[in-house]
Design a protein around this motif. Structure first.
Motif, PDB file in Angstrom:
ATOM      1  N   ALA A 186       1.899 -10.679  -2.690  1.00  0.00           N
ATOM      2  CA  ALA A 186       2.806  -9.946  -1.384  1.00  0.00           C
ATOM      3  C   ALA A 186       1.893  -9.279  -0.319  1.00  0.00           C
ATOM      4  O   ALA A 186       2.602  -8.490   0.475  1.00  0.00           O
ATOM      5  CB  ALA A 186       3.453  -8.844  -2.104  1.00  0.00           C
ATOM      6  N   ALA A 187       0.904  -9.208  -0.372  1.00  0.00           N
ATOM      7  CA  ALA A 187      -0.296  -8.763   0.623  1.00  0.00           C
ATOM      8  C   ALA A 187      -0.070  -7.255   0.630  1.00  0.00           C
ATOM      9  O   ALA A 187      -0.039  -6.696   1.367  1.00  0.00           O
ATOM     10  CB  ALA A 187       0.131  -9.258   1.997  1.00  0.00           C
ATOM     11  N   MET A 188       0.091  -6.697  -0.528  1.00  0.00           N
ATOM     12  CA  MET A 188      -0.216  -5.296  -0.851  1.00  0.00           C
ATOM     13  C   MET A 188      -1.474  -4.917  -0.574  1.00  0.00           C
ATOM     14  O   MET A 188      -2.542  -5.456  -0.994  1.00  0.00           O
ATOM     15  CB  MET A 188       0.227  -4.894  -2.303  1.00  0.00           C
ATOM     16  CG  MET A 188       0.632  -3.554  -2.546  1.00  0.00           C
ATOM     17  SD  MET A 188       1.368  -3.232  -4.234  1.00  0.00           S
ATOM     18  CE  MET A 188       0.101  -3.341  -5.231  1.00  0.00           C
ATOM     19  N   PHE A 189      -1.590  -3.715   0.432  1.00  0.00           N
ATOM     20  CA  PHE A 189      -2.748  -2.948   0.466  1.00  0.00           C
ATOM     21  C   PHE A 189      -3.488  -2.668  -0.706  1.00  0.00           C
ATOM     22  O   PHE A 189      -2.758  -2.093  -1.672  1.00  0.00           O
ATOM     23  CB  PHE A 189      -2.686  -1.980   1.649  1.00  0.00           C
ATOM     24  CG  PHE A 189      -3.801  -1.364   1.934  1.00  0.00           C
ATOM     25  CD1 PHE A 189      -4.571  -0.095   1.367  1.00  0.00           C
ATOM     26  CD2 PHE A 189      -4.722  -1.790   3.113  1.00  0.00           C
ATOM     27  CE1 PHE A 189      -5.573   0.441   1.569  1.00  0.00           C
ATOM     28  CE2 PHE A 189      -5.876  -1.024   3.536  1.00  0.00           C
ATOM     29  CZ  PHE A 189      -6.437   0.038   2.779  1.00  0.00           C
ATOM     30  N   ALA A 242       0.718   2.027  -0.433  1.00  0.00           N
ATOM     31  CA  ALA A 242       1.535   1.480   0.619  1.00  0.00           C
ATOM     32  C   ALA A 242       1.394   2.230   1.854  1.00  0.00           C
ATOM     33  O   ALA A 242       1.493   1.879   2.870  1.00  0.00           O
ATOM     34  CB  ALA A 242       3.035   1.588   0.169  1.00  0.00           C
ATOM     35  N   ALA A 243       1.518   3.680   1.661  1.00  0.00           N
ATOM     36  CA  ALA A 243       1.366   4.411   2.867  1.00  0.00           C
ATOM     37  C   ALA A 243      -0.157   4.248   3.487  1.00  0.00           C
ATOM     38  O   ALA A 243      -0.270   4.043   4.666  1.00  0.00           O
ATOM     39  CB  ALA A 243       1.280   5.966   2.354  1.00  0.00           C
ATOM     40  N   ALA A 244      -1.063   3.995   2.863  1.00  0.00           N
ATOM     41  CA  ALA A 244      -2.679   3.802   3.327  1.00  0.00           C
ATOM     42  C   ALA A 244      -2.393   2.376   4.188  1.00  0.00           C
ATOM     43  O   ALA A 244      -2.755   2.306   5.265  1.00  0.00           O
ATOM     44  CB  ALA A 244      -3.422   3.783   2.397  1.00  0.00           C
ATOM     45  N   GLY A 245      -1.891   1.255   3.324  1.00  0.00           N
ATOM     46  CA  GLY A 245      -1.726   0.085   3.976  1.00  0.00           C
ATOM     47  C   GLY A 245      -0.848   0.345   5.129  1.00  0.00           C
ATOM     48  O   GLY A 245      -1.103  -0.409   6.566  1.00  0.00           O
ATOM     49  N   GLN A 286       4.014  -3.506   7.692  1.00  0.00           N
ATOM     50  CA  GLN A 286       5.751  -3.328   7.477  1.00  0.00           C
ATOM     51  C   GLN A 286       5.919  -3.428   5.683  1.00  0.00           C
ATOM     52  O   GLN A 286       6.793  -2.954   5.346  1.00  0.00           O
ATOM     53  CB  GLN A 286       6.276  -4.617   8.139  1.00  0.00           C
ATOM     54  CG  GLN A 286       6.179  -4.530   9.757  1.00  0.00           C
ATOM     55  CD  GLN A 286       6.585  -3.260  10.315  1.00  0.00           C
ATOM     56  OE1 GLN A 286       7.822  -2.773   9.957  1.00  0.00           O
ATOM     57  NE2 GLN A 286       6.009  -2.477  10.810  1.00  0.00           N
ATOM     58  N   VAL A 287       5.074  -4.662   5.254  1.00  0.00           N
ATOM     59  CA  VAL A 287       5.013  -4.684   3.764  1.00  0.00           C
ATOM     60  C   VAL A 287       5.000  -3.199   3.261  1.00  0.00           C
ATOM     61  O   VAL A 287       5.428  -2.966   2.202  1.00  0.00           O
ATOM     62  CB  VAL A 287       4.123  -5.799   3.260  1.00  0.00           C
ATOM     63  CG1 VAL A 287       4.068  -5.650   1.772  1.00  0.00           C
ATOM     64  CG2 VAL A 287       4.832  -6.878   3.789  1.00  0.00           C
ATOM     65  N   GLY A 288       4.114  -2.514   3.617  1.00  0.00           N
ATOM     66  CA  GLY A 288       3.789  -1.365   3.357  1.00  0.00           C
ATOM     67  C   GLY A 288       4.886  -0.286   3.448  1.00  0.00           C
ATOM     68  O   GLY A 288       5.224   0.366   2.304  1.00  0.00           O
ATOM     69  N   PHE A 289       5.697  -0.494   4.354  1.00  0.00           N
ATOM     70  CA  PHE A 289       6.615   0.242   4.614  1.00  0.00           C
ATOM     71  C   PHE A 289       8.013  -0.021   3.302  1.00  0.00           C
ATOM     72  O   PHE A 289       8.488   0.793   2.928  1.00  0.00           O
ATOM     73  CB  PHE A 289       7.596  -0.149   5.888  1.00  0.00           C
ATOM     74  CG  PHE A 289       6.998   0.734   6.943  1.00  0.00           C
ATOM     75  CD1 PHE A 289       7.332   0.484   8.217  1.00  0.00           C
ATOM     76  CD2 PHE A 289       6.127   1.679   6.902  1.00  0.00           C
ATOM     77  CE1 PHE A 289       6.908   0.953   9.472  1.00  0.00           C
ATOM     78  CE2 PHE A 289       5.395   2.195   7.984  1.00  0.00           C
ATOM     79  CZ  PHE A 289       5.815   2.116   9.399  1.00  0.00           C
ATOM     80  N   ILE A 290       8.024  -1.197   3.067  1.00  0.00           N
ATOM     81  CA  ILE A 290       8.885  -1.803   2.196  1.00  0.00           C
ATOM     82  C   ILE A 290       8.496  -1.285   0.852  1.00  0.00           C
ATOM     83  O   ILE A 290       9.372  -0.908  -0.032  1.00  0.00           O
ATOM     84  CB  ILE A 290       8.745  -3.410   2.104  1.00  0.00           C
ATOM     85  CG1 ILE A 290       9.533  -3.926   3.441  1.00  0.00           C
ATOM     86  CG2 ILE A 290       9.638  -3.883   1.048  1.00  0.00           C
ATOM     87  CD1 ILE A 290       9.105  -5.537   3.659  1.00  0.00           C
ATOM     88  N   PHE A 291       7.111  -1.357   0.173  1.00  0.00           N
ATOM     89  CA  PHE A 291       6.701  -0.721  -0.782  1.00  0.00           C
ATOM     90  C   PHE A 291       7.123   0.736  -1.024  1.00  0.00           C
ATOM     91  O   PHE A 291       7.337   1.295  -2.084  1.00  0.00           O
ATOM     92  CB  PHE A 291       5.236  -1.168  -1.033  1.00  0.00           C
ATOM     93  CG  PHE A 291       5.038  -2.388  -1.760  1.00  0.00           C
ATOM     94  CD1 PHE A 291       4.168  -3.397  -0.940  1.00  0.00           C
ATOM     95  CD2 PHE A 291       5.615  -2.759  -2.808  1.00  0.00           C
ATOM     96  CE1 PHE A 291       4.095  -4.529  -1.274  1.00  0.00           C
ATOM     97  CE2 PHE A 291       5.545  -3.931  -3.199  1.00  0.00           C
ATOM     98  CZ  PHE A 291       4.705  -4.958  -2.413  1.00  0.00           C
ATOM     99  N   LEU A 292       7.048   1.597   0.192  1.00  0.00           N
ATOM    100  CA  LEU A 292       7.155   2.871   0.184  1.00  0.00           C
ATOM    101  C   LEU A 292       8.479   3.037  -0.068  1.00  0.00           C
ATOM    102  O   LEU A 292       9.122   3.986  -1.109  1.00  0.00           O
ATOM    103  CB  LEU A 292       6.948   3.649   1.722  1.00  0.00           C
ATOM    104  CG  LEU A 292       5.507   3.769   2.162  1.00  0.00           C
ATOM    105  CD1 LEU A 292       5.435   4.487   3.331  1.00  0.00           C
ATOM    106  CD2 LEU A 292       5.070   4.957   1.136  1.00  0.00           C
ATOM    107  N   GLY A 293       9.734   2.350   0.444  1.00  0.00           N
ATOM    108  CA  GLY A 293      11.010   2.448  -0.148  1.00  0.00           C
ATOM    109  C   GLY A 293      11.297   2.129  -1.488  1.00  0.00           C
ATOM    110  O   GLY A 293      11.803   2.579  -2.226  1.00  0.00           O
ATOM    111  N   ILE A 318       6.338   7.093   7.627  1.00  0.00           N
ATOM    112  CA  ILE A 318       7.018   5.874   8.421  1.00  0.00           C
ATOM    113  C   ILE A 318       7.181   6.011   9.824  1.00  0.00           C
ATOM    114  O   ILE A 318       7.102   5.383  10.726  1.00  0.00           O
ATOM    115  CB  ILE A 318       8.604   5.828   7.818  1.00  0.00           C
ATOM    116  CG1 ILE A 318       8.360   5.390   6.261  1.00  0.00           C
ATOM    117  CG2 ILE A 318       9.248   4.834   8.634  1.00  0.00           C
ATOM    118  CD1 ILE A 318       9.843   4.842   5.728  1.00  0.00           C
ATOM    119  N   ALA A 319       7.414   7.439  10.152  1.00  0.00           N
ATOM    120  CA  ALA A 319       7.559   7.921  11.581  1.00  0.00           C
ATOM    121  C   ALA A 319       5.988   7.805  12.072  1.00  0.00           C
ATOM    122  O   ALA A 319       6.037   7.029  13.384  1.00  0.00           O
ATOM    123  CB  ALA A 319       7.849   9.263  11.631  1.00  0.00           C
TER     124      ALA A 319
END
Lengths: 149, 497, 507
Positions: free
Chosen positions: C238-241, C301-304, C329-336, C433-434
């Motif tokens: 999934a290309a997670m950081f 995820a935030a770091a990514g 963006q995948v990082g954003f998804i993981f944050l959610g 996210i902001a």
């Protein structure tokens, strides 16, 4: 010591896994990386097969009633029962992980084939299969492609 | 579809339709200009109809779509918004008239793009004015930002692009980083973002959460140019004068302070604002902005820069007034929004007229020009008095109301800032008109016209119309104040979306 | 909902078999394409199979909206012994995404292959493409853990080869593909080890059955080790950081078509599988799982999101920029996902679909441009909007959705994530996210400025407007971002239904 002996397979699995991963990540040669990858995948095969072995279990092939062992086990049982249900009390090892690993082996072979094919094409395009040389060549090409400011 | 819905559709659709038509007839300048003016008049008519209906207690409203449950694009006119719409549409007409003179006088390129972007910007302004909830307002707020970017970078020079970049980065950055999370926060806390009389969040938030939301929303609306997010306004002066007039008077900054006023009146409401500590902090920042901006304006020799810093200060009047407890400053803020708009647009149009005629853009070069351009400089004088707030100019009323409110609520600092800024305004605005009209004897001769005939006629006409507006508004100020009184309502009205 | 029912008109006999047909028809199509006599025939087969597969995915989605969960038993062998396909709302949504993007990519491939792939490889390329489709659809439809591995590898091996095929345009595709292969295989093997641990603990491979048996076992180290391996393995896919190293090279080097597919579907399918394991198979509310989500997934995820956004700002090549953006963006998804709530998961699912559509649009627009110009660096794309306005507008729509411009699907997706973060009390996630959005505005702003507002370089090859065969799917993709920005009921309903199901089952 006894722990080592009783968990020997798992220790080997871990050693193979780490060795394979180490080769994958530290080697610069593409072919060697594929070899490391193959080692890594083999270790998982060994892991599954080790999972499948049941203590005291025999091979996962249904025992025929007219073999040596079969007759010995069938002796105390009712013949009609034996005729319908086969020989009782045999402990088999779990065949499912073997099936899974066959699948995984196939996948591994396919990956190996694709990987080696890519390595061959890399050799054709770059003239080398060493990762650092490839990097250097790519960087040089990228810099040459930039117009002078 | 009833009349109300039709009116809202018209007020939004007219500018958009105008933009399309302007693009289509781009090759025929006279047709294009005529169409622009016709659209301005039509839009003003529709806006006035809405204004009248709101005054009669029948606010037009329209619900467009709901992308996801809980968020809707909906419109509903109320006094502040109706006033803003009328002001914007009338000034669009005046500005268009002026633009015709200016753009043709300077033979500017890309005129079709200019008029088209103006129309799209007006679409954004109307959407902001008529928005029924913060989400809709935000959507059109962004439309306005992007529609005005090509106007700011009109000249196409590296300096223009740099100015445009600062413009875009500051506005979009503040929107994304502050305004949007603020709006989402409101939604999360209250379940909707609708504008409700008496305040959507009244009774739903404590002082801490309310303060955070207030800070996010007020600073996020960077179009209100509250320090430290004011940098884009002087940077946007690279734009031609009609654009500056639009930015400063008609659309962009007014959209910013309008947002602050709506947030104060309808999201927080008079009761809640009164006991949020953040409101007092913003008041102090506003007061500081007023004084600092006025001091900087004094030092600027470039006329448009001086006017830009003047605007920064004037906008802070409105923002600070919106933060006064018990909503005592809301009506004054709304009035000032209109009065400042009329005066500022006149000043900018004068600056542009001077530039077209003589090529002069610095105050020091404008000595004695009043003799050659009497109409322009007289209008400049009238509008300067309008900004400073001396009778018989309308802004006198709004400033008076603000000072009264400041004294009543004990915010001496704000009152002092108002007084100081008026005095400084005397210093940085009046000398320009006086030196132009009554140059010191023995001084250097006035500049020659670089354009034969001086300023184009339509531009002069527009300038005079603006100056006349400053005077006329003095007499209708009371009526307008009564019209705006309902926004201070404390009780929640039934039937809010 | 109404749209679904209006479009779905498959006869009942087909509907009953729709889940397996969605997998098998592309598979058979792959064989047919490999044997095709000419590239054009292969393309026709590819489009036909992709359309049929998408149609079947639609039928499945319709069934799922009516029934709730669709179970299809393969070969009549009932689970847990046999393998079953199990599709709920989340799987149906993913199926729609894969089918839809796959069809548009297939149509797009007619012209794009000519420019980017050697002529003799076209038929095999189409075969590989259909194999990927089959594998991805199988991955999101299956209910068996090991079956998921098989489909994962079927699709991944296909993508390794397809990325390598991009070497006609840029020989760096080859080492990039090799790197992708190594990392992807390591990831998949980790996944297999993890499944092995879980099998050892539960004795079953069927995910639903596993979930029931694991309900009482969450303290066992075997299970925890399995969980760790599975997440690590799928995290690579999934290309997670920080396991994303393969992605920029693969996206930049492969043909545009493959970038479209990878960006829109492959990583999303891996995230889907991760979500299945995290919230359905593993017992929810377990201390270990919760600790992982709060202290492992969320910070990574935030770091990514932040680091890769910064890398995107400084990237020189346009496709690498978009690739870094994808990781962010995948990082954003993981944050959610790390919020571990129905709101958070539903927002993440919606974001997955939005991101898939917007990145597919952007890569397809670049592919349309690549038909005529071979530019790679961002500056070489200067002023392209003048010569290829429709393509540029479609790209701008995708970019606008990426930034989160109101009236696009990306805006609603961002809104949903921020709102979910605030309601869960994790306000720091909303701040991240902001901040990431501001960085996104910066690099997207750079892209738009170069493409729209610069003068074309003298002496640079002239771009041309793409032919209708390429413009049509491109504009459809761009249009979808806007359509769903105005009326997001279809993906929203599926996402919420999917998330609700995962979070209601456990008390």
């Amino acid at each position: 010591m006894t722990w080592l002996a009783s968990h020997f397979n798992y220790v080997v699995v871990v050693i193979l896994m780490m060795a394979g991963l180490f080769i994958v990540f530290s080697s610069g040669n593409l072919i060697k990386r594929m070899i490391g990858l193959a080692m890594f995948q083999t270790s998982t095969g060994l892991f599954y097969i080790t999972l499948s072995k049941v203590s005291g279990g025999t091979a996962a092939i249904t025992l025929k009633a007219d073999s040596e062992t079969g007759r010995a086990l069938a002796a105390p049982l009712d013949p009609a029962y034996v005729a319908q249900f086969g020989v009782d009390g045999v402990v088999y090892s779990n065949p499912l992980p073997h099936v899974l690993i066959l699948t995984a082996i196939v996948v591994g072979v396919a990956t190996l084939a694709v990987g080696l094919a890519i390595a061959v094409r890399v050799r054709e395009a770059y003239g080398t299969v060493e990762a650092d040389e490839i990097d250097a060549l790519s960087r040089v090409a990228a810099e040459q492609a930039e117009p002078a400011p | 579809m009833n009349t109300g819905e039709l009116l809202i559709l018209l007020v939004l659709g007219l500018p958009l339709f105008a933009a399309a038509v302007i693009y289509a007839v781009g090759r025929m300048p006279d047709v294009r200009e005529t169409l622009t003016l016709v659209s301005c008049i039509a839009l003003a008519v529709v806006a006035i109809s809405i204004f009248v209906r709101v005054g009669q207690g029948q606010p037009p409203e329209l619900m467009v779509t709901q992308p996801v449950p809980g968020l809707s694009i909906a419109f509903r006119a109320e006094p502040l918004g109706a006033l803003f719409a009328v002001m914007a549409s009338v000034l669009w007409g005046v500005n268009s008239l002026y633009s015709i003179g200016y753009m043709r006088g300077r033979r500017e390129p890309n005129q079709t793009r200019f008029y088209m972007c103006f129309a799209i910007a007006m679409f954004g302004v109307m959407g902001i004015a008529m928005a029924a909830n913060l989400f809709t307002l935000f959507v059109f707020y962004e439309v306005l930002t992007f529609a005005t970017y090509p106007l700011v970078t009109h000249a196409g020079t590296p300096a223009a692009r740099r100015g445009g970049r600062i413009y875009l980065i500051t506005l979009v950055g503040a929107s994304v980083l502050l305004l949007l999370p603020g709006i989402v926060g409101v939604q999360a806390v209250a379940g909707s973002t609708s504008f409700v009389a008496g305040g959507l969040l009244a009774g739903r938030v404590d002082a801490v959460v309310g303060s955070v939301l207030l800070l996010l929303l007020v600073f996020g609306a960077a179009k209100a140019a509250l320090m430290p997010l004011h940098g884009w306004l002087p940077a946007a002066m690279v734009a031609p004068a009609p654009v500056s007039a639009l930015l400063h008077a008609v659309a962009v900054v007014k959209a910013g302070v309008f947002t602050v006023l709506k947030v104060s009146a309808y999201i927080f409401g008079p009761d809640l604002i009164s006991f949020l500590p953040a409101a007092t902090w913003i008041l102090w920042v506003g007061a500081a902005t007023i004084v600092i901006a006025s001091l900087v304006a004094m030092k600027k020799d470039d006329l448009k820069a001086r006017l830009a810093w003047s605007t920064v200060g004037q906008l802070a009047y409105i923002t600070s007034a919106a933060m006064l407890p018990m909503a005592s400053g809301l009506v004054a803020g709304g009035l000032h929004m209109v009065f400042h708009a009329v005066a500022k647009i006149t000043l900018f149009m004068c600056a542009g007229a001077i530039y077209v005629a003589t090529g002069a853009s610095r105050v020091s070069e404008m000595g004695g020009l009043g003799r050659r351009m009497p109409w322009v400089f007289t209008a400049f004088l009238v509008a300067s008095l309008g900004i400073i707030g001396l009778p018989p100019m309308a802004a006198m009323w709004s400033k008076l109301l603000m000072m009264t409110a400041a004294f009543e609520t004990g915010h001496w600092v704000f009152a002092a800032a108002l007084v100081a800024s008026s005095l400084l305004g005397l210093v940085y605005l009046l000398p320009i008109a006086f030196r132009g009209l009554f140059p010191p004897l023995g001084g250097p001769a006035a500049r020659e016209f670089v354009r034969p005939g001086g300023t184009p006629g339509t531009a002069v006409f527009a300038v005079c119309a603006g100056a006349a507006g400053c005077v006329v508004l003095f007499f209708v100020a009371d009526a307008l104040a009564n019209y705006l009184a309902p926004i201070r309502a404390v009780t929640i009205m039934e039937g809010a979306p | 909902m109404i749209l679904l029912e209006a479009l779905y008109v498959a006869p009942p006999a087909l509907t009953a078999q729709a889940p397996i047909l969605a997998i098998v028809i592309p598979l058979l199509g792959a064989c047919a394409a490999a044997l095709a006599p000419s590239a054009r025939t292969a393309w026709v087969i590819s489009v036909a199979a992709a359309i049929f597969g998408a149609w079947m995915a639609l039928a499945v989605a319709g069934e799922v909206m009516r029934e709730g969960v669709l179970v299809y038993v393969l070969g009549g062998f009932n689970p847990p012994m046999g393998i079953a396909l199990r599709i709920d709302a989340m799987g149906a949504l993913m199926g729609l995404l894969i089918g839809g993007v796959g069809t548009l990519a297939a149509v797009f491939s007619g012209h794009s292959l000519v420019a980017e792939v050697r002529a003799e490889k076209h038929t095999l390329f189409q075969a590989g493409f259909l194999l990927c489709q089959a594998g991805l659809v199988g991955l999101v439809f299956t209910g068996d853990a090991f079956n998921a591995f098989v489909f994962l590898e079927v699709s991944s091996i296909g993508t390794y080869a397809l990325v390598a095929v991009g070497e006609k345009r840029d020989r760096r595709a080859l080492p990039a593909a090799f790197n992708y292969l190594i990392m992807g295989t390591v990831g998949a093997t980790f996944y297999v080890i993890g499944v092995g641990f879980l099998y050892a603990a539960t004795g079953t491979l069927n995910m639903a059955d596993m979930a029931a048996r694991l309900a009482t076992l969450d303290q066992s180290t075997v299970v925890q080790a399995g969980f760790a391996f599975i997440i690590a393995g799928l995290g690579v896919k999934a290309a997670m950081f920080p396991l994303h190293g393969w992605l920029p090279g693969a996206y930049a080097g492969g043909p545009s078509l493959i970038s479209v597919l990878l960006a829109a579907t492959a990583t999303k399918a891996a995230i889907y599988l991760m979500v299945r394991f995290m919230f359905e198979v593993f017992p929810q509310g377990s201390a270990f799982g919760q600790a992982f989500l709060t202290w492992g997934l969320a910070p990574l995820a935030a770091a990514g999101a932040i680091v890769c956004s910064i890398q995107a700002v400084f990237a020189r090549e346009l496709r690498r920029m978009i690739a870094f953006s994808s990781v962010a963006q995948v990082g954003f998804i993981f944050l959610g996902i790390s919020l571990a709530s129905a709101d958070g998961l539903s927002a993440s699912l919606f974001y997955m679909v939005a991101h898939g559509l917007m990145k597919a649009t952007m890569f397809m627009a670049l592919g349309a441009l690549a038909l005529n110009i071979g530019a790679r660096r961002l500056d070489d794309f200067a002023g392209v909007a003048r010569e290829a306005p429709w393509t540029a507008v479609a790209f701008a729509v995708g970019a606008a959705s990426l930034v989160g411009t109101p009236l696009t699907m990306g805006f609603l997706a961002k809104w949903g994530l921020i709102e979910a973060a605030i309601t869960s009390g994790q306000v720091w996630i909303a701040v991240v996210i902001a901040a990431g959005s501001v960085l996104t505005v910066i690099y997207v702003g750079r892209m738009i400025e170069v493409i729209f507002f610069r003068v074309p370089l003298p002496g640079a090859p002239r771009a041309k407007e793409a032919p209708i065969g390429v413009l049509a799917p491109l504009l459809v993709l761009a249009g979808l971002s806007i359509w769903f920005g105005l009326d997001a009921s279809l993906p929203e309903q599926l996402a919420q239904a999917g998330a609700a199901r995962l979070f209601e089952v456990r008390p």
